[in-house]
Design an enzyme around this catalytic site. Structure first.
Site, PDB file in Angstrom:
ATOM      1  CG  ASP A   1      -2.065   0.929   1.091  1.00 50.48           C
ATOM      2  OD1 ASP A   1      -2.526   1.342  -0.224  1.00 50.48           O
ATOM      3  OD2 ASP A   1      -2.711   1.059   2.241  1.00 50.48           O
TER       4      ASP A   1
ATOM      5  N   GLY B   1      -0.151   5.527  -4.342  1.00 49.00           N
ATOM      6  CA  GLY B   1      -0.845   6.701  -4.697  1.00 49.00           C
ATOM      7  C   GLY B   1      -0.221   7.985  -4.070  1.00 49.00           C
ATOM      8  NE  ARG B   2      -1.347   6.648   1.189  1.00 52.73           N
ATOM      9  CZ  ARG B   2      -1.487   5.902   2.257  1.00 52.73           C
ATOM     10  NH1 ARG B   2      -1.094   6.154   3.420  1.00 52.73           N
ATOM     11  NH2 ARG B   2      -1.964   4.422   1.798  1.00 52.73           N
TER      12      ARG B   2
ATOM     13  CG  HIS C   1      -0.346   1.931  -9.161  1.00 57.81           C
ATOM     14  ND1 HIS C   1      -0.631   1.770  -7.945  1.00 57.81           N
ATOM     15  CD2 HIS C   1      -1.505   2.713  -9.570  1.00 57.81           C
ATOM     16  CE1 HIS C   1      -1.759   2.142  -7.491  1.00 57.81           C
ATOM     17  NE2 HIS C   1      -2.153   2.806  -8.514  1.00 57.81           N
TER      18      HIS C   1
ATOM     19  CB  SER D   1      -8.949  -4.965  -3.192  1.00 58.44           C
ATOM     20  OG  SER D   1      -9.487  -3.957  -3.391  1.00 58.44           O
TER      21      SER D   1
ATOM     22  CD  GLU E   1     -13.433  -4.597  -1.197  1.00 59.57           C
ATOM     23  OE1 GLU E   1     -12.179  -5.074  -1.642  1.00 59.57           O
ATOM     24  OE2 GLU E   1     -14.290  -5.254  -0.744  1.00 59.57           O
TER      25      GLU E   1
ATOM     26  NE  ARG F   1      -7.698   2.337  -5.686  1.00 59.93           N
ATOM     27  CZ  ARG F   1      -6.508   2.256  -4.941  1.00 59.93           C
ATOM     28  NH1 ARG F   1      -5.541   2.581  -5.792  1.00 59.93           N
ATOM     29  NH2 ARG F   1      -6.110   1.945  -3.849  1.00 59.93           N
TER      30      ARG F   1
ATOM     31  CG  LEU G   1       8.574 -17.370  -3.540  1.00 57.12           C
ATOM     32  CD1 LEU G   1       8.186 -17.457  -2.166  1.00 57.12           C
ATOM     33  CD2 LEU G   1       8.985 -16.014  -3.844  1.00 57.12           C
TER      34      LEU G   1
ATOM     35  NE  ARG H   1      -8.015   0.846   5.375  1.00 59.76           N
ATOM     36  CZ  ARG H   1      -7.516   2.181   5.686  1.00 59.76           C
ATOM     37  NH1 ARG H   1      -7.781   2.720   6.783  1.00 59.76           N
ATOM     38  NH2 ARG H   1      -7.303   2.942   4.644  1.00 59.76           N
TER      39      ARG H   1
ATOM     40  CB  SER I   1      -7.832  -3.480   3.240  1.00 57.12           C
ATOM     41  OG  SER I   1      -7.690  -2.343   3.595  1.00 57.12           O
TER      42      SER I   1
ATOM     43  CD  GLU J   1       2.809 -13.150  15.801  1.00 59.66           C
ATOM     44  OE1 GLU J   1       2.772 -11.948  16.277  1.00 59.66           O
ATOM     45  OE2 GLU J   1       2.137 -13.913  16.408  1.00 59.66           O
TER      46      GLU J   1
HETATM   47  C1  IPE Z   1      -5.830  -2.650  -0.226  1.00 55.33           C
HETATM   48  O1  IPE Z   1      -5.400  -1.143  -0.493  1.00 55.33           O
HETATM   49  C2  IPE Z   1      -5.682  -3.349  -1.614  1.00 55.33           C
HETATM   50  C3  IPE Z   1      -4.239  -3.648  -2.207  1.00 55.33           C
HETATM   51  C4  IPE Z   1      -3.077  -3.257  -1.659  1.00 55.33           C
HETATM   52  C5  IPE Z   1      -4.406  -4.081  -3.535  1.00 55.33           C
HETATM   53  P1  IPE Z   1      -6.365  -0.080  -0.734  1.00 55.33           P
HETATM   54  O2  IPE Z   1      -5.516   0.907  -0.609  1.00 55.33           O
HETATM   55  O3  IPE Z   1      -7.120  -0.416  -1.736  1.00 55.33           O
HETATM   56  O4  IPE Z   1      -7.105  -0.411   0.830  1.00 55.33           O
HETATM   57  P2  IPE Z   1      -7.972   0.802   1.664  1.00 55.33           P
HETATM   58  O5  IPE Z   1      -8.888   1.353   0.554  1.00 55.33           O
HETATM   59  O6  IPE Z   1      -6.934   1.856   2.187  1.00 55.33           O
HETATM   60  O7  IPE Z   1      -8.405   0.046   2.539  1.00 55.33           O
HETATM   61  C1  IPE Z   2      -1.665   0.157  -3.438  1.00 55.09           C
HETATM   62  O1  IPE Z   2      -1.227   1.636  -3.421  1.00 55.09           O
HETATM   63  C2  IPE Z   2      -1.729  -0.340  -4.718  1.00 55.09           C
HETATM   64  C3  IPE Z   2      -3.179  -0.769  -5.097  1.00 55.09           C
HETATM   65  C4  IPE Z   2      -4.095  -0.621  -4.169  1.00 55.09           C
HETATM   66  C5  IPE Z   2      -3.626  -1.129  -6.292  1.00 55.09           C
HETATM   67  P1  IPE Z   2      -2.371   2.584  -3.283  1.00 55.09           P
HETATM   68  O2  IPE Z   2      -2.913   2.873  -4.812  1.00 55.09           O
HETATM   69  O3  IPE Z   2      -3.893   2.000  -2.586  1.00 55.09           O
HETATM   70  O4  IPE Z   2      -1.962   3.880  -2.875  1.00 55.09           O
HETATM   71  P2  IPE Z   2      -2.593   4.981  -1.736  1.00 55.09           P
HETATM   72  O5  IPE Z   2      -2.818   4.091  -0.604  1.00 55.09           O
HETATM   73  O6  IPE Z   2      -3.625   5.574  -2.308  1.00 55.09           O
HETATM   74  O7  IPE Z   2      -1.140   5.667  -1.274  1.00 55.09           O
HETATM   75 MG    MG Z   3      -4.104   2.293  -0.688  1.00 54.75          MG
END
Ligand code: IPE
Ligand code: IPE
Ligand code: MG
Length: 247
Positions: free
Chosen positions: A21, A24-25, A38, A66, A68, A72, A132, A195, A197, A208
């Site tokens: 995760d 984006g940030r 990405h 995911s 969810e 996007r 692996l 979390r 997610s 753990e």
């Molecule tokens: C969880 O990350 C899904 C993946 C890393 C693929 P998200 O960024 O989508 O989760 P939330 O929305 O912060 O819970």
């Molecule tokens: C995780 O990074 C990659 C995917 C969920 C596909 P994010 O895209 O969720 O990045 P943030 O959480 O917005 O920074």
């Molecule tokens: Mg994220």
């Protein structure tokens, strides 16, 4: 002594799961588009995959997309799908070199045809590898997986292939998409979010959990070793007392 040298080979987890995760940030901090993040996340995937193969971790499961995440913006989803295709194409050679077997979990029928074709090609090419097992969770959510399992169990009961008395912890595991893979001993989530997610809810029952603030594109081998070292310092009690475990 380096962090890697402090790791005790016999106490490494057999299965590590990672919620990758913060892409984006990471991009936003650089004034760039989310997809830039990405793309840079691929380096981190390569690092943890190679490190896992090298250390002898048997299973690595990466949450890549995911259920969810379909919500996007279309441009981001499309770019992620294109990135999957190009990454699988370019990485297949390295997976073969490192004896890594590719696997997926999730509702992969919903992925674009081009992604499915690339995945199937790579899965087939790496199927004989014995090192692996790298599992990508794609169009995955744990509730989706549990719903599928419940449906399949119910239908097998209805068709008299299964008796209700046979439903057990182990049997439920056999109906999940991770059947045959041990539960992760360690789950890592980057980017400071605390979390799950919708990831591996059943399988993480006794894992753990390790959270770090590093954004995924910055995650490197050293950070992975740090997580593994932290794991090795934990006392896994499984409901027993500390004294019982030390015996
Ligand atoms: C969880 O990350 C899904 C993946 C890393 C693929 P998200 O960024 O989508 O989760 P939330 O929305 O912060 O819970
Ligand atoms: C995780 O990074 C990659 C995917 C969920 C596909 P994010 O895209 O969720 O990045 P943030 O959480 O917005 O920074
Ligand atoms: Mg994220």
């Amino acid at each position: 002594m380096s962090i890697k040298d402090q790791l005790i080979a016999e106490r490494l987890p057999e299965h590590v799961a990672i919620i990758m995760d913060g892409n984006g940030r990471w991009a936003k901090q650089r004034g760039n588009s989310r997809i830039f993040g990405h793309k840079h996340g691929v380096t981190a995937v390569r690092e943890v995959t190679e490190a896992s193969a090298e250390l002898g971790v048997k299973y690595l499961t990466l949450y890549a997309f995911s259920t969810e995440n379909w919500g996007r913006p279309k441009t981001e989803v499309d770019a992620l799908m294109a990135l999957l295709v190009s990454t699988i194409s370019s990485e297949t050679k390295t997976l073969l070199k490192n004896n890594v077997k590719l696997n997926t979990i999730g509702c992969t029928e919903t992925l674009p045809k081009s992604v499915r074709a690339k995945l199937n090609d790579c899965i087939q090419k790496t199927s004989g590898n014995t090192g692996l097992t790298l599992t990508l969770a794609l169009s995955y959510s744990s509730r989706w997986e549990l719903i599928e399992a419940v449906k399949n169990i119910a239908s097998d009961v209805k068709e008299n292939k299964l008796d209700v008395s046979e439903i057990s912890d182990g049997l439920i595991g056999d109906y999940l998409s991770t059947a045959g893979i041990p539960d992760p001993e360690l789950m890592i989530r980057t980017s400071g979010e605390h979390r799950i997610s919708n990831f591996l809810l059943w399988q993480l029952a006794y894992s753990e959990l390790y959270f770090c603030d590093i954004l995924w594109p910055d995650f490197r081998r050293e950070d992975y070793y740090r997580a593994l070292l932290d794991f090795q310092s934990r006392e896994r009690r499984f409901g027993k007392t500390g004294d019982q475990i030390k015996k």
